[in-house]
Design an enzyme around this catalytic site. Structure first.
Site, PDB file in Angstrom:
ATOM      1  N   THR A 289       0.730  -1.459  -0.033  1.00 13.36           N
ATOM      2  CA  THR A 289      -0.086  -0.092  -0.101  1.00 13.36           C
ATOM      3  C   THR A 289       0.762   1.182  -0.061  1.00 13.36           C
ATOM      4  OG1 THR A 289      -1.642  -1.186   1.253  1.00 13.36           O
ATOM      5  CG2 THR A 289      -1.704   1.216   1.344  1.00 13.36           C
ATOM      6  N   GLN A 319      -5.968  -2.187  -2.311  1.00 16.74           N
ATOM      7  CA  GLN A 319      -5.509  -0.885  -1.883  1.00 16.74           C
ATOM      8  C   GLN A 319      -4.687  -0.570  -3.017  1.00 16.74           C
ATOM      9  OE1 GLN A 319      -5.436  -4.350  -0.181  1.00 16.74           O
ATOM     10  NE2 GLN A 319      -4.696  -3.725   1.800  1.00 16.74           N
ATOM     11  N   GLN A 341     -10.183   1.936  -3.014  1.00 16.99           N
ATOM     12  CA  GLN A 341      -9.743   1.758  -1.833  1.00 16.99           C
ATOM     13  C   GLN A 341      -8.575   2.446  -1.459  1.00 16.99           C
ATOM     14  OE1 GLN A 341      -9.860  -2.487  -0.695  1.00 16.99           O
ATOM     15  NE2 GLN A 341      -8.682  -2.209   1.145  1.00 16.99           N
ATOM     16  N   ASP A 342      -8.440   2.879  -0.282  1.00 13.75           N
ATOM     17  CA  ASP A 342      -7.082   3.681   0.200  1.00 13.75           C
ATOM     18  C   ASP A 342      -6.754   4.948  -0.584  1.00 13.75           C
ATOM     19  OD1 ASP A 342      -7.222   1.755   2.026  1.00 13.75           O
ATOM     20  OD2 ASP A 342      -5.302   0.845   1.785  1.00 13.75           O
ATOM     21  N   ASP A 363     -12.095   2.757   3.162  1.00  8.46           N
ATOM     22  CA  ASP A 363     -10.917   3.491   4.125  1.00  8.46           C
ATOM     23  C   ASP A 363     -10.352   4.259   3.119  1.00  8.46           C
ATOM     24  OD1 ASP A 363     -11.622   1.404   5.896  1.00  8.46           O
ATOM     25  OD2 ASP A 363     -10.043  -0.078   5.315  1.00  8.46           O
ATOM     26  N   ARG A 429     -13.883   3.600  10.494  1.00  8.52           N
ATOM     27  CA  ARG A 429     -13.689   2.131  11.220  1.00  8.52           C
ATOM     28  C   ARG A 429     -12.176   2.241  11.834  1.00  8.52           C
ATOM     29  NH1 ARG A 429     -12.772  -3.161   7.398  1.00  8.52           N
ATOM     30  NH2 ARG A 429     -11.606  -2.243   5.697  1.00  8.52           N
ATOM     31  N   TRP A 431      -8.832   1.242  12.146  1.00  9.31           N
ATOM     32  CA  TRP A 431      -7.584   0.608  11.513  1.00  9.31           C
ATOM     33  C   TRP A 431      -6.760   0.261  12.515  1.00  9.31           C
ATOM     34  CZ3 TRP A 431      -3.242   3.017   8.442  1.00  9.31           C
ATOM     35  CH2 TRP A 431      -2.364   2.289   7.783  1.00  9.31           C
TER      36      TRP A 431
END
Length: 523
Positions: A289, A319, A341-342, A363, A429, A431
């Site tokens: 990531t 990611q 995502q990310d 996220d 959320r 992490w």
């Protein structure tokens, strides 16, 4: 291969003896008993005090120097190991860890300086903590079977040593201020935090910016790629004064990296969706990531304006980062971040985003920076089938870190492809164990589930996180059906909410005015 001969106590002591002596007030009231790992603290400080020049240093400075010695030794050993013999996934993680270890050493040296404030030091120590965690995360993301615990990165217990430093530095600051918060001068209602200089404000607000280098795909500038211009800037500039690169309209398919040595760099585009930096690196195809970012910046004082950063890997590639910032005192003004995502990796240190658009699914604003988003539009997109959207995933691993995500005076809404969908979306959320996120005076759309927040895994972090909401509006803003976690708070006090404003949370009054970016210091 074995490295046991390299791990001698003599070498560790030698590094300690070579540590730089820094004058500091000796405070005998602080002790290792106040740290989360007192045995480690006592052991390291006792060893460090064998060096005569350390004998009357404060516990804080002695502990920092001892941690530097450990980190330098770990890096020395790791750099001598031939990673080419590792599996491909382990090589990717190892490369990240080497770079992150180097940055940890740099952050520790910065924290040792007796010209910086304890608040500065807490920021830099928090960045060191993020580095330690990210090193481990890369191996887990790639499902590597490599035994990282036997590596120098973990065997020297640098993570716990940094955790001790966070506690010691915080206690030292409290002792010096008698528990009071340092008051920062406000900027008279300016739209920018005060750490932005008058010259940088003019750069950010001016319609015509005088660039040192011009990038244009059609050849009408000095260079055709952003990476070439960044490399040239290192040779052309003198000192560390602001250096401006104008990137003309166009789509630039390249992976750009602004290294730690490149300070006070500014990238100016021709507008959102006109100047676009794009890439598609992702975890599924073998990147960590951390390394997947289309645009990554580490050099402090970075500014971006009127540009789009994107990662087009898509939701099926998981990611995939559009932008990663580990730049202290960095500013992003009128920029767009597009991914799934990310999308936006607010990696570490103090950051400010104003009038920006952020798009993603899972996220999609994440990391362990101390970051404020002000007057931004945050759009949840349509994820993969069976996925849920989570706007934030904050990564604080230690209760003494001064990090978190603060979203103020913004909009959280559904992107066009999500409108009318039955996908559940949440504000965030946890992490990491001490995840911290607040959303204040923001219009939260009806896409957000009444529960508001989502578990990461069972009861993990539900009592240690800090999630707060204050005076929000919109169809998804009601707190009546919110989660009942011990760490969730409906903030009713303006003074409590004020802790997460630009002026207080990222000391914005002291550095954002210099950039020229508009900001609101308080609520």
């Amino acid at each position: 291969m074995t490295t046991s001969k390299l791990l001698s106590p003599f070498l560790l002591l030698l590094l300690l003896l070579l540590a730089i002596t820094v004058k500091s007030d000796f405070n005998p009231t602080l002790s290792c008993a106040q740290t989360p790992f007192p045995e480690l603290c006592n052991s390291m400080v006792s060893t460090a005090n064998l060096a005569k020049e350390n004998a009357r240093l404060s516990l804080r400075d002695t502990a920092i120097r001892a941690t530097i010695a450990r980190a330098e030794l770990a890096h020395l050993i790791a750099s001598k190991i031939d990673a080419l013999s590792f599996h491909r996934t382990a090589r990717a993680g190892w490369a990240d860890c080497l770079e992150l270890c180097e940055d940890t050493i740099a952050q520790l040296y910065r924290s040792l300086s007796n010209t910086s404030s304890h608040e500065d030091s807490q920021t830099w120590l928090s960045a060191a903590a993020a580095n330690q965690q990210t090193c481990q995360d890369g191996f887990f993301e790639l499902n590597s079977s490599f035994d990282l615990h036997s590596s120098p990165f973990l065997s020297y217990n640098i993570s716990n040593a940094v955790s001790n430093l966070l506690a010691i530095n915080k206690a030292t600051a409290a002792a010096k201020s008698a528990g009071g918060n340092r008051k920062l001068l406000s900027d008279g209602g300016s739209r920018f935090p005060a750490w932005v200089s008058a010259a940088d404000r003019r750069l950010l607000q001016s319609s015509a910016v005088k660039a040192d280098i011009v990038v244009a795909k059609d050849g009408s500038g000095n260079y055709k790629t952003i990476s070439e211009a960044v490399a040239a800037s290192a040779k052309q500039r003198s000192g560390s004064s602001r250096f401006v690169i104008h990137v003309k309209a166009g789509i630039y398919n390249e992976q750009v990296e602004i290294k730690s040595s490149m300070k006070n760099l500014m990238i100016v585009g021709d507008g959102i969706d006109k100047t676009v930096v794009t890439g598609s690196k992702n975890v599924v195809d073998g990147s960590t990531t951390f390394r997947s970012a289309t645009f990554a910046v580490v050099g402090s004082g970075f500014i971006a304006r009127d540009i789009t950063f994107q990662n087009t890997a898509g939701p099926q590639k998981h990611q995939a980062v559009a932008l990663r910032s580990g730049s202290d005192l960095s500013v992003f003004y009128s920029c767009s971040f597009k991914g799934y995502q990310d999308t936006l990796y607010v990696y570490s240190q103090r950051q400010f985003y104003r009038n920006c658009d952020i798009y993603g699914t899972v996220d999609f604003i994440f990391g362990d920076a101390a970051v404020v988003f002000q007057n931004c539009n945050i759009f949840a997109r349509k994820p993969m089938s069976g996925q849920k959207n989570t706007v934030t995933a904050q990564g604080r691993t230690d209760p003494n870190e001064n990090t978190g995500i603060s979203i103020i005076d913004s909009v959280i809404a559904a992107a066009s492809d999500l409108t009318g969908s039955s996908v559940k979306s949440y504000l965030g959320r946890p992490w990491k164990q001490y995840s911290r996120t607040v959303i204040m005076k923001t219009n939260i759309g009806s896409l957000i589930d009444p529960a508001g927040w989502l578990e990461w895994s069972g009861n993990f972090a539900l009592s240690t996180l800090y999630y707060g909401e204050y005076l929000n509006s919109g169809g998804g803003s009601s707190t009546a059906g919110r989660v009942k976690w011990p760490g969730y708070h409906v903030i009713t006090s303006a003074s409590e909410a004020g802790k997460f404003t630009v002026g207080n949370f990222i000391s914005g009054d002291s550095w954002i005015p210099a950039t020229g970016v508009p900001f609101t210091s308080g609520l």
